[in-house]
Design a protein around this motif. Structure first.
Motif, PDB file in Angstrom:
ATOM      1  N   PRO A   1      35.488  60.120  30.479  1.00  0.00           N
ATOM      2  CA  PRO A   1      36.454  58.858  30.479  1.00  0.00           C
ATOM      3  C   PRO A   1      35.803  57.531  30.972  1.00  0.00           C
ATOM      4  CG  PRO A   1      36.667  60.425  32.169  1.00  0.00           C
ATOM      5  CD  PRO A   1      35.838  61.061  31.438  1.00  0.00           C
ATOM      6  N   TRP A   2      34.799  57.041  30.179  1.00  0.00           N
ATOM      7  CA  TRP A   2      34.432  55.731  30.445  1.00  0.00           C
ATOM      8  C   TRP A   2      35.285  54.582  30.470  1.00  0.00           C
ATOM      9  CZ3 TRP A   2      29.810  56.624  32.564  1.00  0.00           C
ATOM     10  CH2 TRP A   2      28.948  57.239  32.172  1.00  0.00           C
ATOM     11  N   SER A   3      36.344  54.714  29.499  1.00  0.00           N
ATOM     12  CA  SER A   3      37.016  53.663  29.475  1.00  0.00           C
ATOM     13  C   SER A   3      38.196  53.512  30.362  1.00  0.00           C
ATOM     14  CB  SER A   3      37.749  53.589  27.764  1.00  0.00           C
ATOM     15  OG  SER A   3      36.935  53.486  27.188  1.00  0.00           O
ATOM     16  N   GLY A   4      38.991  52.527  30.930  1.00  0.00           N
ATOM     17  CA  GLY A   4      40.112  52.510  31.640  1.00  0.00           C
ATOM     18  C   GLY A   4      40.371  50.994  31.956  1.00  0.00           C
ATOM     19  N   LYS A   5      41.245  50.938  32.815  1.00  0.00           N
ATOM     20  CA  LYS A   5      41.582  49.374  33.404  1.00  0.00           C
ATOM     21  C   LYS A   5      40.568  48.693  34.070  1.00  0.00           C
ATOM     22  CE  LYS A   5      46.514  50.261  33.457  1.00  0.00           C
ATOM     23  NZ  LYS A   5      47.775  50.377  34.244  1.00  0.00           N
ATOM     24  N   PRO A   6      40.220  47.490  33.658  1.00  0.00           N
ATOM     25  CA  PRO A   6      39.167  46.886  34.582  1.00  0.00           C
ATOM     26  C   PRO A   6      39.630  46.842  36.135  1.00  0.00           C
ATOM     27  CG  PRO A   6      40.211  45.309  33.149  1.00  0.00           C
ATOM     28  CD  PRO A   6      40.878  46.417  32.617  1.00  0.00           C
ATOM     29  N   GLY A   7      38.775  46.523  36.946  1.00  0.00           N
ATOM     30  CA  GLY A   7      38.818  46.498  38.261  1.00  0.00           C
ATOM     31  C   GLY A   7      38.957  47.685  39.042  1.00  0.00           C
ATOM     32  N   GLY A   8      38.123  48.582  38.468  1.00  0.00           N
ATOM     33  CA  GLY A   8      38.114  49.978  39.300  1.00  0.00           C
ATOM     34  C   GLY A   8      37.086  49.984  40.369  1.00  0.00           C
ATOM     35  N   LEU A   9      36.164  49.009  40.273  1.00  0.00           N
ATOM     36  CA  LEU A   9      35.131  49.051  41.322  1.00  0.00           C
ATOM     37  C   LEU A   9      35.414  48.247  42.614  1.00  0.00           C
ATOM     38  CD1 LEU A   9      32.063  48.638  38.691  1.00  0.00           C
ATOM     39  CD2 LEU A   9      32.668  50.802  39.977  1.00  0.00           C
ATOM     40  N   THR A  10      34.917  48.447  43.545  1.00  0.00           N
ATOM     41  CA  THR A  10      34.754  47.781  44.712  1.00  0.00           C
ATOM     42  C   THR A  10      33.964  46.598  44.719  1.00  0.00           C
ATOM     43  OG1 THR A  10      33.319  49.094  46.052  1.00  0.00           O
ATOM     44  CG2 THR A  10      35.964  49.802  46.118  1.00  0.00           C
ATOM     45  N   ALA A  11      33.948  45.596  45.575  1.00  0.00           N
ATOM     46  CA  ALA A  11      32.924  44.747  45.666  1.00  0.00           C
ATOM     47  C   ALA A  11      31.684  45.004  46.128  1.00  0.00           C
ATOM     48  CB  ALA A  11      33.368  43.473  46.754  1.00  0.00           C
ATOM     49  N   GLU A  12      31.630  46.016  46.904  1.00  0.00           N
ATOM     50  CA  GLU A  12      30.079  46.890  47.183  1.00  0.00           C
ATOM     51  C   GLU A  12      29.605  47.391  45.795  1.00  0.00           C
ATOM     52  OE1 GLU A  12      30.435  49.194  50.366  1.00  0.00           O
ATOM     53  OE2 GLU A  12      30.689  47.275  51.787  1.00  0.00           O
ATOM     54  N   GLU A  13      30.243  48.194  45.199  1.00  0.00           N
ATOM     55  CA  GLU A  13      30.047  48.789  43.944  1.00  0.00           C
ATOM     56  C   GLU A  13      29.636  47.975  42.850  1.00  0.00           C
ATOM     57  OE1 GLU A  13      32.907  52.808  44.849  1.00  0.00           O
ATOM     58  OE2 GLU A  13      33.596  51.198  43.373  1.00  0.00           O
ATOM     59  N   ASN A  14      30.436  46.927  42.709  1.00  0.00           N
ATOM     60  CA  ASN A  14      30.002  45.788  41.640  1.00  0.00           C
ATOM     61  C   ASN A  14      28.705  45.410  41.599  1.00  0.00           C
ATOM     62  OD1 ASN A  14      30.760  44.449  39.244  1.00  0.00           O
ATOM     63  ND2 ASN A  14      31.374  42.609  40.682  1.00  0.00           N
ATOM     64  N   GLY A  15      28.042  45.495  40.494  1.00  0.00           N
ATOM     65  CA  GLY A  15      26.635  45.182  40.192  1.00  0.00           C
ATOM     66  C   GLY A  15      25.738  46.589  40.239  1.00  0.00           C
ATOM     67  N   PHE A  16      25.969  47.331  40.947  1.00  0.00           N
ATOM     68  CA  PHE A  16      25.384  48.568  40.853  1.00  0.00           C
ATOM     69  C   PHE A  16      26.017  49.453  39.909  1.00  0.00           C
ATOM     70  CE2 PHE A  16      24.851  47.550  45.333  1.00  0.00           C
ATOM     71  CZ  PHE A  16      23.597  47.985  45.678  1.00  0.00           C
ATOM     72  N   TYR A  17      27.388  49.420  39.371  1.00  0.00           N
ATOM     73  CA  TYR A  17      27.758  50.013  38.342  1.00  0.00           C
ATOM     74  C   TYR A  17      28.551  49.031  37.274  1.00  0.00           C
ATOM     75  CZ  TYR A  17      27.143  54.133  41.665  1.00  0.00           C
ATOM     76  OH  TYR A  17      26.451  54.838  42.343  1.00  0.00           O
ATOM     77  N   LEU A  18      28.558  49.508  36.243  1.00  0.00           N
ATOM     78  CA  LEU A  18      29.233  48.518  35.337  1.00  0.00           C
ATOM     79  C   LEU A  18      30.534  49.138  34.796  1.00  0.00           C
ATOM     80  CD1 LEU A  18      25.934  47.943  33.096  1.00  0.00           C
ATOM     81  CD2 LEU A  18      26.745  46.523  34.982  1.00  0.00           C
ATOM     82  N   GLU A  19      31.531  48.187  34.328  1.00  0.00           N
ATOM     83  CA  GLU A  19      32.842  48.310  33.805  1.00  0.00           C
ATOM     84  C   GLU A  19      32.647  48.659  32.192  1.00  0.00           C
ATOM     85  OE1 GLU A  19      35.728  48.738  34.961  1.00  0.00           O
ATOM     86  OE2 GLU A  19      35.836  47.485  36.749  1.00  0.00           O
ATOM     87  N   GLU A  20      33.274  49.423  31.513  1.00  0.00           N
ATOM     88  CA  GLU A  20      33.217  49.610  30.171  1.00  0.00           C
ATOM     89  C   GLU A  20      33.029  48.232  29.634  1.00  0.00           C
ATOM     90  OE1 GLU A  20      32.788  51.916  26.862  1.00  0.00           O
ATOM     91  OE2 GLU A  20      32.622  52.287  28.929  1.00  0.00           O
ATOM     92  N   SER A  21      33.916  47.252  29.946  1.00  0.00           N
ATOM     93  CA  SER A  21      34.054  46.095  29.037  1.00  0.00           C
ATOM     94  C   SER A  21      32.619  45.404  29.310  1.00  0.00           C
ATOM     95  CB  SER A  21      35.209  45.260  29.826  1.00  0.00           C
ATOM     96  OG  SER A  21      34.995  44.886  31.255  1.00  0.00           O
ATOM     97  N   ASP A  22      31.864  45.621  30.307  1.00  0.00           N
ATOM     98  CA  ASP A  22      30.701  44.918  30.385  1.00  0.00           C
ATOM     99  C   ASP A  22      29.630  45.445  29.472  1.00  0.00           C
ATOM    100  OD1 ASP A  22      31.523  43.550  32.628  1.00  0.00           O
ATOM    101  OD2 ASP A  22      30.999  45.233  34.092  1.00  0.00           O
ATOM    102  N   LEU A  23      29.705  46.528  28.874  1.00  0.00           N
ATOM    103  CA  LEU A  23      28.833  47.133  27.856  1.00  0.00           C
ATOM    104  C   LEU A  23      29.226  46.610  26.490  1.00  0.00           C
ATOM    105  CD1 LEU A  23      28.604  50.855  29.313  1.00  0.00           C
ATOM    106  CD2 LEU A  23      27.167  48.779  29.821  1.00  0.00           C
ATOM    107  N   ASP A  24      28.056  46.375  25.541  1.00  0.00           N
ATOM    108  CA  ASP A  24      28.226  46.014  24.197  1.00  0.00           C
ATOM    109  C   ASP A  24      27.625  47.190  23.549  1.00  0.00           C
ATOM    110  OD1 ASP A  24      28.403  45.015  21.852  1.00  0.00           O
ATOM    111  OD2 ASP A  24      26.904  43.431  22.113  1.00  0.00           O
ATOM    112  N   PRO A  25      28.500  48.023  23.015  1.00  0.00           N
ATOM    113  CA  PRO A  25      27.842  49.469  22.337  1.00  0.00           C
ATOM    114  C   PRO A  25      26.829  48.945  21.054  1.00  0.00           C
ATOM    115  CG  PRO A  25      30.386  49.362  22.739  1.00  0.00           C
ATOM    116  CD  PRO A  25      29.894  48.117  22.927  1.00  0.00           C
ATOM    117  N   SER A  26      27.162  47.941  20.188  1.00  0.00           N
ATOM    118  CA  SER A  26      26.387  47.547  19.165  1.00  0.00           C
ATOM    119  C   SER A  26      24.872  47.278  19.523  1.00  0.00           C
ATOM    120  CB  SER A  26      26.940  46.060  18.746  1.00  0.00           C
ATOM    121  OG  SER A  26      26.695  45.051  19.754  1.00  0.00           O
ATOM    122  N   ARG A  27      24.570  46.969  20.982  1.00  0.00           N
ATOM    123  CA  ARG A  27      23.089  46.886  21.494  1.00  0.00           C
ATOM    124  C   ARG A  27      22.524  48.212  21.233  1.00  0.00           C
ATOM    125  NH1 ARG A  27      22.681  45.132  27.351  1.00  0.00           N
ATOM    126  NH2 ARG A  27      24.184  46.752  27.413  1.00  0.00           N
TER     127      ARG A  27
END
Length: 222
Positions: A194-220
């Motif tokens: 379950p990688w996909s989901g509503k954005p905003g699941g990360l806390t301020a401390e977690e943001n940057g260490f982990y990536l939202e699914e929307s931050d990833l470009d599968p075509s890469r």
């Protein structure tokens, strides 16, 4: 770091003397999973496994250990209940691992010196190493050819030199991993995680260490 020995539930301990000794040190429910550990300020004690439910732990399991030998390991650990924690050994081990050239002689390790009363004290990894030594189970032995015929012999390491990470490094212990979601029973099932989901699941401390699914470009990756 720290190490503890899992002994199971009270009814898993076969020796009736060991069971009674555990009960004299632990008054919880008989179906609770237990560990024995040596801890600073507490000595060697028996505690419920759930005491570490909020800690990240590594599980090291001895390979091919049969039931009878496992009971001998448990019996030895139970016999050590009430033993004081050996702070001096920790200091000596640290000094032993330091290069001698940079330490004055008076500060050098006395780890192998005999001291009256020292046998009544222990530390976590030493206690566990001594327990496995009762059945001659290897942790990190020295392997040597001791004759011209090529005879191989194993030499048991001094338990005082054992540290918790030795059980990780030992080729005779398996590190058991416990994934939150196990997909090992089906090929390609990792695609269904379950990688996909509503954005905003990360806390301020977690943001940057982990990536939202929307931050990833599968075509890469194609």
């Amino acid at each position: 770091s720290h190490a503890a020995l899992y002994i199971g539930r009270l009814h898993d301990v076969h020796n009736p003397f060991s069971r009674r000794r555990i009960q004299s040190w632990y008054d919880g429910q008989p179906d609770v999973q237990l560990i024995i550990e040596s801890e600073l300020g507490r000595g060697t004690v028996v505690r419920p496994l759930h005491a570490y439910e909020r800690d990240h732990i590594r599980l090291s399991r001895p390979r091919e250990l049969n039931w009878h030998d496992a009971q001998k390991v448990i019996d030895y650990a139970v016999s050590q209940l009430g033993t004081d924690y050996n702070v001096r050994q920790i200091v000596d081990l640290f000094r032993f691992l330091m290069p001698w050239a940079i330490l004055p002689r008076r500060w050098r390790s006395t780890l192998f010196n005999y001291r009256p009363g020292a046998m009544t004290k222990t530390v976590c990894s030493t206690m566990i190493a001594e327990a496995f030594a009762q059945i001659q189970y290897p942790i990190l032995p020295l392997v040597k050819k001791v004759s011209e015929t090529g005879e191989i012999r194993l030499f048991r390491r001094n338990p005082k030199l054992c540290v918790p990470s030795d059980f990780d490094y030992s080729p005779y212990f398996d590190v058991i991993k416990y994934p939150y979601i196990d997909f090992s029973h089906s090929k390609m099932r990792y695609r269904l995680l379950p990688w996909s989901g509503k954005p905003g699941g990360l806390t301020a401390e977690e943001n940057g260490f982990y990536l939202e699914e929307s931050d990833l470009d599968p075509s890469r990756f194609e």
